[in-house]
Design a protein around this motif. Sequence first.
Motif, mmCIF file in Angstrom:
data_model
loop_
_atom_site.group_PDB
_atom_site.id
_atom_site.type_symbol
_atom_site.label_atom_id
_atom_site.label_comp_id
_atom_site.label_asym_id
_atom_site.label_seq_id
_atom_site.Cartn_x
_atom_site.Cartn_y
_atom_site.Cartn_z
ATOM 1 N N GLU A 267 0.829 -1.214 0.000
ATOM 2 C CA GLU A 267 0.000 0.000 0.000
ATOM 3 C C GLU A 267 0.860 1.260 0.000
ATOM 4 N N SER A 268 2.010 1.194 0.668
ATOM 5 C CA SER A 268 2.875 2.379 0.789
ATOM 6 C C SER A 268 3.680 2.654 -0.484
ATOM 7 N N ASP A 269 3.740 1.701 -1.403
ATOM 8 C CA ASP A 269 4.490 1.896 -2.649
ATOM 9 C C ASP A 269 3.797 2.924 -3.532
ATOM 10 N N LYS A 270 4.594 3.640 -4.289
ATOM 11 C CA LYS A 270 4.078 4.665 -5.205
ATOM 12 C C LYS A 270 4.615 4.396 -6.606
ATOM 13 N N PRO A 271 3.794 4.628 -7.641
ATOM 14 C CA PRO A 271 4.283 4.480 -9.011
ATOM 15 C C PRO A 271 5.496 5.374 -9.251
ATOM 16 N N VAL A 272 6.391 4.922 -10.126
ATOM 17 C CA VAL A 272 7.582 5.693 -10.458
ATOM 18 C C VAL A 272 7.941 5.407 -11.915
ATOM 19 N N GLY A 273 8.129 6.471 -12.685
ATOM 20 C CA GLY A 273 8.450 6.304 -14.100
ATOM 21 C C GLY A 273 7.359 5.517 -14.817
ATOM 22 N N ASP A 274 7.764 4.480 -15.550
ATOM 23 C CA ASP A 274 6.806 3.622 -16.254
ATOM 24 C C ASP A 274 6.205 2.565 -15.334
ATOM 25 N N LEU A 275 6.706 2.471 -14.104
ATOM 26 C CA LEU A 275 6.207 1.454 -13.182
ATOM 27 C C LEU A 275 4.936 1.944 -12.499
ATOM 28 N N THR A 276 3.902 1.144 -12.627
ATOM 29 C CA THR A 276 2.608 1.460 -12.028
ATOM 30 C C THR A 276 2.233 0.332 -11.071
ATOM 31 N N ILE A 277 1.135 0.512 -10.387
ATOM 32 C CA ILE A 277 0.639 -0.507 -9.467
ATOM 33 C C ILE A 277 -0.802 -0.809 -9.849
ATOM 34 N N ILE A 278 -1.097 -2.101 -9.980
ATOM 35 C CA ILE A 278 -2.459 -2.512 -10.326
ATOM 36 C C ILE A 278 -3.059 -3.293 -9.160
ATOM 37 N N LYS A 279 -4.368 -3.416 -9.148
ATOM 38 C CA LYS A 279 -5.057 -4.224 -8.140
ATOM 39 C C LYS A 279 -5.420 -5.562 -8.781
ATOM 40 N N ARG A 280 -5.017 -6.641 -8.113
ATOM 41 C CA ARG A 280 -5.330 -7.993 -8.587
ATOM 42 C C ARG A 280 -6.768 -8.365 -8.207
ATOM 43 N N ASP A 281 -7.262 -9.437 -8.800
ATOM 44 C CA ASP A 281 -8.636 -9.882 -8.527
ATOM 45 C C ASP A 281 -8.895 -10.116 -7.042
ATOM 46 N N ASP A 282 -7.864 -10.555 -6.302
ATOM 47 C CA ASP A 282 -8.034 -10.813 -4.868
ATOM 48 C C ASP A 282 -7.853 -9.549 -4.019
ATOM 49 N N GLY A 283 -7.635 -8.406 -4.672
ATOM 50 C CA GLY A 283 -7.487 -7.135 -3.958
ATOM 51 C C GLY A 283 -6.055 -6.775 -3.624
ATOM 52 N N SER A 284 -5.121 -7.720 -3.791
ATOM 53 C CA SER A 284 -3.714 -7.410 -3.511
ATOM 54 C C SER A 284 -3.168 -6.518 -4.623
ATOM 55 N N LEU A 285 -2.013 -5.925 -4.359
ATOM 56 C CA LEU A 285 -1.403 -4.993 -5.307
ATOM 57 C C LEU A 285 -0.207 -5.629 -5.999
ATOM 58 N N GLN A 286 -0.040 -5.291 -7.275
ATOM 59 C CA GLN A 286 1.031 -5.855 -8.085
ATOM 60 C C GLN A 286 1.675 -4.753 -8.908
ATOM 61 N N TRP A 287 3.000 -4.830 -9.019
ATOM 62 C CA TRP A 287 3.725 -3.890 -9.866
ATOM 63 C C TRP A 287 3.450 -4.204 -11.331
ATOM 64 N N ALA A 288 3.455 -3.168 -12.142
ATOM 65 C CA ALA A 288 3.282 -3.311 -13.584
ATOM 66 C C ALA A 288 4.246 -2.360 -14.284
ATOM 67 N N ASP A 289 4.648 -2.730 -15.487
ATOM 68 C CA ASP A 289 5.514 -1.884 -16.308
ATOM 69 C C ASP A 289 4.660 -1.326 -17.434
ATOM 70 N N ASP A 290 4.373 -0.053 -17.349
ATOM 71 C CA ASP A 290 3.515 0.603 -18.341
ATOM 72 C C ASP A 290 2.172 -0.130 -18.456
ATOM 73 N N GLY A 291 1.629 -0.533 -17.311
ATOM 74 C CA GLY A 291 0.332 -1.204 -17.259
ATOM 75 C C GLY A 291 0.383 -2.712 -17.397
ATOM 76 N N LYS A 292 1.544 -3.271 -17.790
ATOM 77 C CA LYS A 292 1.655 -4.729 -17.943
ATOM 78 C C LYS A 292 2.146 -5.332 -16.629
ATOM 79 N N PRO A 293 1.314 -6.182 -15.985
ATOM 80 C CA PRO A 293 1.700 -6.786 -14.706
ATOM 81 C C PRO A 293 3.044 -7.520 -14.789
ATOM 82 N N LEU A 294 3.776 -7.482 -13.687
ATOM 83 C CA LEU A 294 5.107 -8.091 -13.614
ATOM 84 C C LEU A 294 5.092 -9.326 -12.718
#
Length: 132
Positions: free
Chosen positions: A79-106
């Motif tokens: 929750e404390s992580d913040k997007p940086v550059g092309d790196l974003t954060i998405i919400k998974r189906d279970d509600g957990s958070l996942q890093w993504a590169d330009d919207g593509k989950p990692l």
Amino acid sequence: MTEMMKVGLFGFGLATVLALALPANAEDYGPFKEMETSAGDVLVDAKGMTLYTFDKDEAGKSNCNGDCAKAWPPAMAMESDKPVGDLTIIKRDDGSLQWADDGKPLYTFVKDTKPGDVTGDNFKDVWHVVKE
């Protein structure tokens, strides 16, 4: 001009020259970094494990859940992580958070056993290392 002022101006000028001579900051990859591997320079997590994208994902949405996520663990964000550059954060189906590169989950890959392994690259033609 006093000797102290001359020394001060010289120091300021030297600092300016040094600052201009330094290379530009490398791209900010937040919690990740680049590593040279047999597949070239790829994005890796803090442990040096290669990060991958999945062709079957949609922009901003992971389609790798259940057994898929066991083999391809998501690069989890807090929750404390913040997007940086092309790196974003998405919400998974279970509600957990996942890093993504330009919207593509990692993801990482369980068959990568040591830092820099790229055994998942082009796996079934749908998994790919992240090259920056």
